[in-house]
Design an enzyme around this catalytic site. Structure first.
Site, PDB file in Angstrom:
ATOM      1  CD1 TRP A 164       8.648  16.252  38.545  1.00  0.00           C
ATOM      2  CD2 TRP A 164      10.090  16.168  40.256  1.00  0.00           C
ATOM      3  NE1 TRP A 164       9.904  16.071  38.026  1.00  0.00           N
ATOM      4  CE2 TRP A 164      10.807  16.013  39.050  1.00  0.00           C
ATOM      5  CE3 TRP A 164      10.799  16.162  41.455  1.00  0.00           C
ATOM      6  CZ2 TRP A 164      12.187  15.842  39.018  1.00  0.00           C
ATOM      7  CZ3 TRP A 164      12.168  15.992  41.420  1.00  0.00           C
ATOM      8  CH2 TRP A 164      12.866  15.837  40.218  1.00  0.00           C
ATOM      9  CG  ASP A 245      11.212  20.262  44.826  1.00  0.00           C
ATOM     10  OD1 ASP A 245      12.064  21.068  44.397  1.00  0.00           O
ATOM     11  OD2 ASP A 245      10.916  19.205  44.236  1.00  0.00           O
ATOM     12  CE  LYS A 281      12.615  22.741  36.024  1.00  0.00           C
ATOM     13  NZ  LYS A 281      11.906  21.681  35.377  1.00  0.00           N
TER      14      LYS A 281
END
Ligand code: KET
Length: 439
Positions: A164, A245, A281
């Site tokens: 990311w 993460d 999300k």
């Protein structure tokens, strides 16, 4: 000698003269000149989102940001979130007072149980401390800040290549340099597991290793459980600190336990680790910024003391950064996680989202194979989670945007949630043309 006092007209004349001299010398009298503060480039992803909005081509497709869309390309308020919202507003004790520095305890405890499982030995042994953050980004930042200040090992963060994009700047902004370990193989369009293992083994002892808990962004490729086990062994041998993460739990496979399996395995092995957890999300709470940072220490007689000390320092950091975290998103998550009926409904909502994405993977692959698009496309269905790493190169990805109004990041990443039964045909044809036209 008596002081000479200029008359007021003399005074204003001299002020004007000085002002004009200053103006001549430097048209912009700032200390923040272009050498000091250079113009920064626009954030690539937020830039794409704005460009998509401004495009009036009727068949435009937005597959840039990792945000869920329903089959009509519309943002989806999870039905369970709408219900929780009503409950929160009907509460007679509802107000806008400050919350605790570390966030609401029931939210933090349930957030820890969600990722670690409710029967986690680490929770039972009080080896965990959790602090609410500004979504996943804030959680990564809080972890980065904590490690920058307190980690006694090699203060370098090893991230996957690619990762990311924001990881790089979050860590370097707090003075932690970033190094990369191999992850994605261009050749096989799959995980370069040997390269990954070698780099993690060769990193200086006690380094920080960042791992994506599931649904790796941007590649959509995760290690298998056996590969996770090998990684855990290496990380333990090398005394590295694992930084998970976790931005897609439940969103990837639709199964919360399955998506948390890597983290849970590492904890079972007694590995000391930290976790950045996002609810953007899996709850569709993107703009509400609900997240949590967890610190899990290894089993030891003084483990709960360690967790307490860490908690005290995290609170100090939080107080100076944001004072206390925002309430609304965490209230939603708290309401759902603490009510078994709502929790079950949330799991159904997760299945709706992950199921639609998995279905779009199948449809896209079938369409590309039907078109005979040069190359192999099995990776589209092999990959998991929000993203597909198509293998399109930078030139091809830019052509998708410029010629076909398909907005995707230039590394070839596609947010599968942007596809639906109405636009997948157009999208597949655009890929087909670009692959044939642009090398
Ligand atoms: N970690 C990962 C791996 C990740 O993909 C994101 C978001 C985040 C953390 C942060 O999410 P937050 O909204 O702060 O909870 N990724 C998507 C959005 C973004 O870039 O900010 C994306 O890659 O599209």
């Amino acid at each position: 000698m008596p002081l000479h006092h200029p008359s007021s007209s003399q005074h204003s004349q001299s002020v004007a003269r000085v002002q004009s001299l200053v103006n001549q010398m430097s048209p912009s009298a700032t200390v923040f000149s272009a050498e000091v503060v250079p113009q920064a480039p626009e954030d690539p992803m937020f830039g794409l989102m704005a460009a998509f909005k401004a495009d009036d081509y009727p068949e435009k497709v937005n597959v840039s940001a990792g945000t869920y869309r329903d089959n009509d390309s519309k943002p989806w308020i999870l039905p369970v979130v709408a219900k929780a919202d009503e409950i929160i507003h009907a509460d007679p004790n509802y107000d806008h007072e400050y919350g605790p520095i570390a966030g609401t305890p029931s939210f933090r405890n349930k957030a820890a149980e969600l990722i670690l499982s409710s029967d986690s030995p680490a929770i039972k042994e009080k080896r965990v401390t959790s602090i609410q953050t500004i979504s996943g980004t804030g959680a990564v930042h809080t972890g980065a800040l904590f490690l920058a200040k307190f980690f006694p090992g090699n203060k370098k963060v090893y991230v996957s290549s690619p990762t990311w994009v924001n990881h790089h700047q979050i860590f370097t902004n707090v003075g932690l340099p970033v190094a990369e370990y191999p992850y994605w193989s261009e050749k096989t369009k799959a995980l370069d597991f040997d390269g990954m293992k070698a780099a993690i083994s060769e990193a200086p002892e006690r380094s920080i290793i960042l791992l994506h808990a599931c649904a790796h962004n941007p590649t959509g490729v995760d290690p298998t459980l056996d590969q996770w086990k090998e990684l855990a062994t290496i990380i333990k041998q090398r005394n590295h600190l694992t930084f998970f993460d976790s931005a897609y739990q439940g969103f990837a496979s639709g199964d919360l336990a399955k998506d948390g399996a890597a983290v849970r395995y590492f904890v079972e092995q007694g590995i000391e680790l930290v976790i950045a957890q996002s609810f953007a999300k899996n709850f569709g709470l993107y703009g509400e910024r609900a997240g949590c940072f967890h610190f899990v220490t290894s089993p030891a007689p003084d483990a709960s003391e360690t967790a307490k000390r860490v908690a005290s320092q995290l609170e100090i950091l939080q107080r100076s950064e944001i004072s206390n975290p925002p309430l609304y998103g965490a209230r939603i998550v708290n309401t759902v996680l603490n009510d078994p009926k709502l929790f079950a409904e949330w799991e159904e909502n997760l299945k709706t989202m992950s199921g639609r994405i998995i279905e779009m993977r199948k449809v896209l692959r079938a369409k590309l194979e039907e078109l005979g698009t040069p190359g192999t496309w099995n990776h589209i269905t092999d990959q998991i989670g929000m993203f597909s790493f198509t293998g399109l190169n930078q030139k091809q990805s830019l052509t998708m945007k410029e010629k076909y109004h398909v907005y995707m990041t230039k590394n070839g990443r596609v947010s599968m949630a942007g596809l639906n039964t109405n636009n997948v045909d157009y999208f597949a044809k655009a890929i087909d043309k670009v692959v044939r036209e642009v090398q």
